[in-house]
Write a protein that holds these residues in place. Structure first.
Motif, PDB file in Angstrom:
ATOM      1  N   CYS A 109      -7.490   1.154   0.717  1.00  0.00           N
ATOM      2  CA  CYS A 109      -6.923   2.325   1.388  1.00  0.00           C
ATOM      3  C   CYS A 109      -6.135   1.861   2.608  1.00  0.00           C
ATOM      4  CB  CYS A 109      -8.018   3.296   1.807  1.00  0.00           C
ATOM      5  SG  CYS A 109      -7.392   4.803   2.588  1.00  0.00           S
ATOM      6  N   ALA A 110      -4.809   2.012   2.562  1.00  0.00           N
ATOM      7  CA  ALA A 110      -3.946   1.645   3.689  1.00  0.00           C
ATOM      8  C   ALA A 110      -2.773   2.616   3.725  1.00  0.00           C
ATOM      9  CB  ALA A 110      -3.451   0.206   3.544  1.00  0.00           C
ATOM     10  N   ASP A 111      -2.485   3.131   4.893  1.00  0.00           N
ATOM     11  CA  ASP A 111      -1.419   4.118   5.043  1.00  0.00           C
ATOM     12  C   ASP A 111      -0.089   3.579   4.533  1.00  0.00           C
ATOM     13  OD1 ASP A 111      -3.196   5.846   6.176  1.00  0.00           O
ATOM     14  OD2 ASP A 111      -2.660   5.369   8.259  1.00  0.00           O
ATOM     15  N   GLY A 112       0.568   4.375   3.694  1.00  0.00           N
ATOM     16  CA  GLY A 112       1.917   4.046   3.242  1.00  0.00           C
ATOM     17  C   GLY A 112       1.998   3.020   2.144  1.00  0.00           C
ATOM     18  N   GLN A 127       1.107   2.041  -1.754  1.00  0.00           N
ATOM     19  CA  GLN A 127       0.703   2.528  -3.066  1.00  0.00           C
ATOM     20  C   GLN A 127       0.026   1.409  -3.847  1.00  0.00           C
ATOM     21  OE1 GLN A 127       3.866   4.294  -5.329  1.00  0.00           O
ATOM     22  NE2 GLN A 127       2.658   4.461  -7.213  1.00  0.00           N
TER      23      GLN A 127
END
Length: 403
Positions: A373-376, A378
């Motif tokens: 899970c990491a912002d930005g 995919q």
């Protein structure tokens, strides 16, 4: 670009099932295009161990002591089902246990930290390294089933009654250790803690095991007081002993960043717990360090039988090969350090960085896809071989950028 030369070989120990497949791909895709690989090869597949009456395992361990660095693939430790499946002559012991006994080493296991994968224990911010004693205890135990009678423990002239079964059925187990092996374990832990500049914890259950576990505690303390106390103080690190149940509570509340030394069975269990809590069993390094200075690097997980069955059936798999890759890079790095081969050390470090960058960019195997899970970013789930190819591509890009 010219391949990196190796003037001293490393010992290569091939293994079983899906990890044997990954072993071949890691070499072909990530190592051999860049390194003129030199190894002394031993086939530790269950078929060859059976063919050689397990002599090949002993020869591999002795070769590790001779050459100083070895790398081992995951292997099958047969049970009764495997005995029948492969038509084995007998139930062979764990190859890891055999190698560890011959090398008289300590196993150090540490999680591979990746941005985007948060430990299941919220407080953990830094790696927790498990130092596992690699000799004796239940792995060298003698066991029997009984239809009744009086069980006796005897060594020399000393004899103690264990239990009077009367006419009842029961089971018995006797395990042992030696002061020499415990002392080697302690020295390896103290030396490793100093090299890593990390606090060292040791835990057992001496309040219950007043002879067996207490001997571990006493030997650790004696060696520390005589040889390492001042060095630890000068380094600004701490050594302490605590009961294993207290240690578990401390570990769960800690932020990590220490070495946790454990007896053989305890270390086996806790290393899997720590690895899983940090993300995956396939995201853990494992190195056996012998008192002689020899190193054996391995993947800390099993042979991934379920994926191998799919592979045999022609189905796609998404098997995490990071631990296998890091076993190879760890061995190459140590070989380079020992033999002053800076290019080999740099290659190993760069390949490890490329593997982590690949995951952090969103390309990974299925076991990590559900955890990442990491912002930005995919997530793209890749197959077993495609993941290795993605690492190779990332390595090429990063190497070109550096040039």
């Amino acid at each position: 670009m010219e391949k990196i030369k190796m003037n001293v070989p490393i010992v290569e120990m091939d293994g079983d099932e899906m990890t044997r497949v990954l072993w071949k791909w890691v070499k072909e895709i990530l190592i051999e295009p860049y390194v003129d690989l030199s190894t002394e090869y031993y086939d530790l597949s269950i078929q060859n161990r059976d063919k050689t009456d397990d002599e090949v395992t002993k020869l591999a361990a002795e070769a590790c002591l001779k050459y100083g660095v070895g790398v081992k693939c995951a292997t099958i430790t047969p049970n009764s089902q495997r005995l029948e499946e492969f038509g084995l002559k007998r139930l062979y012991p764990s190859p890891n246990a055999t190698i560890r006994a011959i090398m008289d080493g300590t196993v150090f296991r540490a999680p591979i930290i990746v941005k985007g994968i948060t430990p299941l224990v919220p407080a953990w911010k830094k790696p927790i390294v498990i130092a596992r004693h690699a000799y004796g205890d239940v792995y060298k135990a003698v066991e029997i089933g009984t239809e009744g009678g009086i069980a006796v423990l005897q060594c020399g002239d000393e004899k103690k009654e264990v239990f009077d079964f009367g006419n009842e059925k029961g089971i018995l187990q006797a395990q042992h250790n030696t002061d020499k092996s415990i002392g080697s374990f302690a020295v390896s832990c103290f030396e490793y803690a100093l090299s890593q500049k990390c606090d060292l914890w040791f835990s057992a259950k001496d309040t219950i095991s007043k002879v067996y576990d207490h001997r571990f505690k006493d030997i650790f303390q004696e060696i520390f007081e005589k040889k390492y106390k001042k060095a630890f103080e000068d380094c600004g690190i701490e050594y302490f002993y605590t009961l294993i149940d207290d240690a578990v509570a401390r570990v769960m509340r800690s932020e990590g960043g220490f070495i946790w030394a454990l007896k053989n069975y305890d270390g086996d269990v806790m290393s899997d717990m720590v690895a899983t809590a940090f993300g995956s069993l396939a995201m853990m390094t494992s190195v056996l360090v012998s008192p002689s200075g020899a190193y054996e690097f391995e993947a800390a997980h099993g042979t991934v039988t379920r994926h191998f069955r799919k592979y045999q059936a022609g189905e796609s798999t998404s098997t995490n090969s990071v631990a296998t890759l890091f076993a190879w890079t760890g061995a190459l790095k140590k070989c380079g350090e020992t033999n002053k081969n800076a290019a080999l050390v740099k290659f190993a470090q760069d390949m490890e960085r490329a593997a982590l960058s690949t995951i952090e960019s969103g390309e990974m195997t299925g076991d990590l896809a559900g955890l990442f899970c990491a912002d930005g970013i995919q997530v793209t789930k890749l197959g077993s071989k495609e993941f290795l190819q993605a690492i190779a591509k990332r390595y090429e890009v990063e190497r070109a950028a550096e040039e």
